[in-house]
Design a protein around this motif. Sequence first.
Motif, PDB file in Angstrom:
ATOM      1  N   CYS A 224       0.858  -1.185   0.000  1.00 18.24           N
ATOM      2  CA  CYS A 224       0.000   0.000   0.000  1.00 18.24           C
ATOM      3  C   CYS A 224       0.897   1.239   0.000  1.00 18.24           C
ATOM      4  CB  CYS A 224      -0.875  -0.032   1.250  1.00 18.24           C
ATOM      5  SG  CYS A 224      -1.838   1.455   1.506  1.00 18.24           S
TER       6      CYS A 224
ATOM      7  N   SER B  53       0.632   3.708   1.797  1.00 14.10           N
ATOM      8  CA  SER B  53       0.913   4.063   3.205  1.00 14.10           C
ATOM      9  C   SER B  53       2.167   3.359   3.709  1.00 14.10           C
ATOM     10  CB  SER B  53      -0.242   3.661   4.114  1.00 14.10           C
ATOM     11  OG  SER B  53      -1.457   4.095   3.608  1.00 14.10           O
TER      12      SER B  53
ATOM     13  N   HIS C  23      -0.158  -3.970   5.648  1.00 14.58           N
ATOM     14  CA  HIS C  23      -1.468  -4.078   6.316  1.00 14.58           C
ATOM     15  C   HIS C  23      -2.548  -4.541   5.339  1.00 14.58           C
ATOM     16  CE1 HIS C  23      -1.952   0.596   5.751  1.00 14.58           C
ATOM     17  NE2 HIS C  23      -2.218  -0.053   4.643  1.00 14.58           N
ATOM     18  N   GLU C  24      -2.101  -5.326   4.371  1.00 14.84           N
ATOM     19  CA  GLU C  24      -3.044  -6.009   3.481  1.00 14.84           C
ATOM     20  C   GLU C  24      -2.640  -7.480   3.512  1.00 14.84           C
ATOM     21  OE1 GLU C  24      -4.116  -2.463   0.314  1.00 14.84           O
ATOM     22  OE2 GLU C  24      -2.666  -3.960  -0.324  1.00 14.84           O
TER      23      GLU C  24
ATOM     24  N   CYS D 149      -5.701  -2.830   8.367  1.00 11.81           N
ATOM     25  CA  CYS D 149      -4.863  -1.761   8.933  1.00 11.81           C
ATOM     26  C   CYS D 149      -4.835  -1.736  10.453  1.00 11.81           C
ATOM     27  CB  CYS D 149      -5.352  -0.410   8.433  1.00 11.81           C
ATOM     28  SG  CYS D 149      -5.384  -0.312   6.642  1.00 11.81           S
TER      29      CYS D 149
ATOM     30  N   CYS E   7      -7.140  -3.167   2.621  1.00  9.84           N
ATOM     31  CA  CYS E   7      -6.970  -1.706   2.763  1.00  9.84           C
ATOM     32  C   CYS E   7      -7.593  -0.981   1.570  1.00  9.84           C
ATOM     33  CB  CYS E   7      -5.505  -1.314   2.945  1.00  9.84           C
ATOM     34  SG  CYS E   7      -5.278   0.476   2.967  1.00  9.84           S
TER      35      CYS E   7
ATOM     36  N   ARG F 262      -1.993  -3.208  -8.124  1.00 13.75           N
ATOM     37  CA  ARG F 262      -1.500  -3.410  -6.767  1.00 13.75           C
ATOM     38  C   ARG F 262      -0.433  -4.492  -6.787  1.00 13.75           C
ATOM     39  NH1 ARG F 262      -2.664   0.490  -3.121  1.00 13.75           N
ATOM     40  NH2 ARG F 262      -3.435  -0.255  -1.130  1.00 13.75           N
TER      41      ARG F 262
HETATM   42 ZN   LIG Z   1      -3.156   0.893   3.120  1.00 15.50          ZN
END
Ligand SMILES: [Zn+2]
Length: 346
Positions: free
Chosen positions: A41, A43, A63-64, A89, A158, A338
Amino acid sequence: MIIAKARAVDGPDKPFRVAEIKRRDLDSNDVLIEIKYAGICHSDIHTAHGEWGPVNYPLVPGHEIAGIVTDIGSNVKKHKVGDRVGVGCMVDSCGECENCRKGEEQYCLKGNIQTYASVDKYGEPTQGGYSTHIVVQEDFVLRIPDGIGLDAAAPLLCAGITTYSPLNHWKAGAGQKVAVVGMGGLGHMAVQLAHAMGADVTVLSQSLKKKEDGLQLGADHYYATSNPETFEKLAGTFDLIINTVSAKINLDAYLGLLSLDGTLVNVGAPAEPLSLSIINLIGHRRSFAGSMIGGIRETQEMLDFCAEHNIVPKIEVISADQIDKAYERVLASDVKYRFVIDISTM
Ligand SMILES: [Zn+2]
Ligand SMILES: [Zn+2]
């Protein structure tokens, strides 16, 4: 104690390296997950680079998370060994405040505990999904429906919920005109979700480069924001605009695209403050809003919705040695749409 193999960074400009991290022994409500896939991600990149404030390195982002339950604590009721599960997350919250009781744990008044770069209730730093195992208390573990592969499921935790939640909250559906700003990891999910909810969907992307993909994913219209005519033509059109771009945008130009009572929702978080002309809001009773991921109940609802409507992210699976390269490519917008790390290569 469980030792997990991981990929960690030691500082803002450091490459990923092989690491071993400790996962706590199972408490009565804990679930041990063998991670199979972890999405990358934006983030993760902001955090790894220290752009969102000081970080306690070494840091394991991610966090995925999608994997299989391999052990459970004595009191676990919601999951069993062998279940296909995911973690997003958050890994914990106070569970008692007004927002947690509403099922909006992401807005926990005491601050939710994030999957990485947080401190858990045992006082230990949390470390994320670029690792072979994770221990999470059962309420924050999601069920992945059978119809969704674990690799494709990872980004839903996420990118999926971040776009599902505002579409759901602002009631995207039949008869509504929804615009999605940005055709990246978040945007390509928003298009599919809004389309499945029955809305008339428009993509507003910088160029027309990804037009074919956008239409194939369910967009009804596709416009380039680099063309000033787009803003004239679409003035006053949309009930809801989901802005997935975290770069600075001209808010007034986008607010001008909203109809009476329309809402522009930011899910990306630009680093600098943005300004807007209030007259642009009051003249049409428009709103400018923000939204952050979604609660656990809503995340499960999103996963089930995706299974029911055959919605999956478009992914590129990479090995653990390719994380640095993948970060560069995300920053260059060179990903469709992704990256997902195959944890078996850890
Ligand atoms: Zn994320
Ligand atoms: Zn709370």
